[in-house]
Design an enzyme around this catalytic site. Structure first.
Site, PDB file in Angstrom:
ATOM      1  N   TYR A 275     -10.697  20.178  13.773  1.00  0.00           N
ATOM      2  CA  TYR A 275     -12.354  20.418  13.959  1.00  0.00           C
ATOM      3  C   TYR A 275     -12.814  21.664  13.347  1.00  0.00           C
ATOM      4  O   TYR A 275     -12.030  22.632  12.927  1.00  0.00           O
ATOM      5  CB  TYR A 275     -12.488  20.115  15.160  1.00  0.00           C
ATOM      6  CG  TYR A 275     -12.116  21.148  16.425  1.00  0.00           C
ATOM      7  CD1 TYR A 275     -10.849  21.601  16.717  1.00  0.00           C
ATOM      8  CD2 TYR A 275     -13.282  21.994  16.826  1.00  0.00           C
ATOM      9  CE1 TYR A 275     -10.634  22.588  17.395  1.00  0.00           C
ATOM     10  CE2 TYR A 275     -13.030  22.771  17.539  1.00  0.00           C
ATOM     11  CZ  TYR A 275     -11.846  23.386  17.871  1.00  0.00           C
ATOM     12  OH  TYR A 275     -11.268  24.340  18.872  1.00  0.00           O
TER      13      TYR A 275
ATOM     14  N   LYS B 210      -6.798  25.071  13.354  1.00  0.00           N
ATOM     15  CA  LYS B 210      -7.800  24.552  14.387  1.00  0.00           C
ATOM     16  C   LYS B 210      -7.623  23.153  14.693  1.00  0.00           C
ATOM     17  O   LYS B 210      -8.409  22.202  14.179  1.00  0.00           O
ATOM     18  CB  LYS B 210      -9.411  24.888  13.781  1.00  0.00           C
ATOM     19  CG  LYS B 210     -10.423  24.890  14.875  1.00  0.00           C
ATOM     20  CD  LYS B 210     -11.661  25.959  14.679  1.00  0.00           C
ATOM     21  CE  LYS B 210     -12.824  25.756  15.170  1.00  0.00           C
ATOM     22  NZ  LYS B 210     -12.595  26.280  16.389  1.00  0.00           N
TER      23      LYS B 210
ATOM     24  N   GLU C  96      -5.570  36.093  21.963  1.00  0.00           N
ATOM     25  CA  GLU C  96      -6.902  35.856  21.831  1.00  0.00           C
ATOM     26  C   GLU C  96      -7.339  35.086  23.189  1.00  0.00           C
ATOM     27  O   GLU C  96      -6.740  34.778  23.897  1.00  0.00           O
ATOM     28  CB  GLU C  96      -7.267  34.956  20.407  1.00  0.00           C
ATOM     29  CG  GLU C  96      -6.685  33.554  20.717  1.00  0.00           C
ATOM     30  CD  GLU C  96      -6.838  32.564  19.509  1.00  0.00           C
ATOM     31  OE1 GLU C  96      -7.739  32.754  18.714  1.00  0.00           O
ATOM     32  OE2 GLU C  96      -5.916  31.676  19.253  1.00  0.00           O
TER      33      GLU C  96
ATOM     34  N   LEU D 137      -6.300  31.988  16.164  1.00  0.00           N
ATOM     35  CA  LEU D 137      -7.181  31.596  14.940  1.00  0.00           C
ATOM     36  C   LEU D 137      -7.779  32.531  14.420  1.00  0.00           C
ATOM     37  O   LEU D 137      -8.439  33.461  15.075  1.00  0.00           O
ATOM     38  CB  LEU D 137      -8.071  30.600  15.886  1.00  0.00           C
ATOM     39  CG  LEU D 137      -9.160  29.782  14.671  1.00  0.00           C
ATOM     40  CD1 LEU D 137      -8.575  28.571  13.974  1.00  0.00           C
ATOM     41  CD2 LEU D 137     -10.496  29.172  15.398  1.00  0.00           C
TER      42      LEU D 137
HETATM   43  N1  PLP Z   1     -10.037  31.528  18.814  1.00  0.00           N
HETATM   44  C1  PLP Z   1     -10.313  30.260  19.269  1.00  0.00           C
HETATM   45  C2  PLP Z   1      -8.915  29.781  19.914  1.00  0.00           C
HETATM   46  C3  PLP Z   1     -11.255  29.649  19.341  1.00  0.00           C
HETATM   47  O1  PLP Z   1     -11.523  28.049  19.879  1.00  0.00           O
HETATM   48  C4  PLP Z   1     -12.477  29.970  18.557  1.00  0.00           C
HETATM   49  C5  PLP Z   1     -13.696  29.344  18.303  1.00  0.00           C
HETATM   50  O2  PLP Z   1     -14.673  29.683  18.581  1.00  0.00           O
HETATM   51  C6  PLP Z   1     -12.181  31.199  18.374  1.00  0.00           C
HETATM   52  C7  PLP Z   1     -11.043  31.929  18.212  1.00  0.00           C
HETATM   53  C8  PLP Z   1     -13.411  31.818  17.307  1.00  0.00           C
HETATM   54  O3  PLP Z   1     -13.642  31.413  15.865  1.00  0.00           O
HETATM   55  P1  PLP Z   1     -14.923  31.214  15.243  1.00  0.00           P
HETATM   56  O4  PLP Z   1     -15.478  32.893  15.176  1.00  0.00           O
HETATM   57  O5  PLP Z   1     -14.554  30.850  13.722  1.00  0.00           O
HETATM   58  O6  PLP Z   1     -15.847  30.492  15.724  1.00  0.00           O
END
Ligand code: PLP
Length: 282
Positions: free
Chosen positions: A31, A145, A177, A201
């Site tokens: 997603y 993701k 994270e 991620l």
């Molecule tokens: N890490 C995780 C586990 C996430 O679900 C997300 C989503 O927001 C992020 C980091 C941040 O990613 P992004 O800046 O692409 O939204």
């Protein structure tokens, strides 16, 4: 309200989930969440590239190009009259009699996308948020993701029950994270954030933030840091599509720095806002 189903714009009541959709049964899919400001998609190419990367990582063939997806998402945003909000999109490996192995022959993936209004949360951005520390129990491909979010959900729920906004996860003593965000620390004016390995991620907001650091001469390094470093940091902040850059003021009840958003974090919030305005207008 309009939605996208497999490359067509339809109304919500035209969409239903099959009990044997592999996303529904196995979380076998991927997603993205893309932010919309002023009716414009922010960092769409980056998100759609990552969607294709995620698809490739789970060996899912998507019959769409980035250009096709982007122009159709723009059409969806227009049709729904969305000014400020998010687009949620997901692709599953499709519908097939339940069996762990991939369907053979392959079936069509199921792709849906829809919009949701969201206003910029000025309140949290100003005050900052409380967090908890939580063991990272997720699998070893957090770079994908994927729809499998149980580890993230259990961590977020613990945070919610503690009256906190986010759970900061750690694995083998190193901070990875948040449950739905990336986390960075500031020590003596220098930013540290976990490198983009299989353990996190690689957030698009994280990448935007690091680019802004580079362009503005703010020192940073992508290297793992310990939970002790986290607790001793002058500043801690989260980044993510729906939160942009968000100060962390408390971890497990202990104040971060002076317990208020720090100067480097506030500078980054401003730079991030300016970048949004630059790309999507004021
Ligand atoms: N890490 C995780 C586990 C996430 O679900 C997300 C989503 O927001 C992020 C980091 C941040 O990613 P992004 O800046 O692409 O939204």
């Amino acid at each position: 309200e309009k939605m996208i189903l497999n490359g067509k714009i339809v109304v919500r009541s035209d969409i239903s989930v099959d009990v044997e959709d592999r996303g529904y049964q196995f979380g076998d899919g991927i997603y993205e969440v893309i932010r919309v400001y002023n009716g414009r998609l922010f960092t769409a190419t980056e998100h759609l590239s990552r969607l294709l990367e995620s698809a490739k990582s789970i060996r899912l063939d998507l019959p769409f190009t980035i250009e096709d997806m982007e122009s159709q998402l723009n059409e969806l945003v227009r049709e729904n009259g969305l000014e400020f909000g998010t687009i949620y999109m997901q692709c599953t490996r499709g519908v097939s009699p339940r069996n762990h192995a991939f369907p053979a022959p392959a079936v069509n993936p199921v792709y849906v996308a829809y919009t949701k209004p969201l206003l910029h949360s000025q309140e949290l951005a100003k005050t900052g948020v409380k967090t908890i520390l939580e063991e990272d129990i997720r699998w070893l491909r957090c770079d994908i993701k994927s729809l499998n979010l149980l580890g993230n959900i259990l961590a977020k729920q613990k945070a919610a029950e503690a009256g906190c906004f986010e759970a900061l996860q750690h694995r083998d003593g190193m901070v990875t994270e948040g449950s739905s965000s990336n986390v960075s620390i500031v020590t003596d004016g220098k930013i540290k954030t976990h490198p983009a390995t299989n353990l996190i991620l690689n957030g698009i907001s994280r990448q935007v933030m690091l680019r802004l650091c580079k362009e503005n001469g703010i020192p940073y390094s992508e290297e793992p840091f310990t939970t002790d470093e986290l607790l001793a940091a002058d500043e801690v902040f989260l980044s993510g599509t729906t939160i942009e850059v968000l100060p962390v003021i408390q971890i497990d009840g202990q104040a971060v720095g002076d317990g208020i958003p720090g100067v480097v974090t506030r500078k980054l919030q401003k730079l991030f806002r300016d970048e949004v305005i630059k790309q999507c207008g004021p």
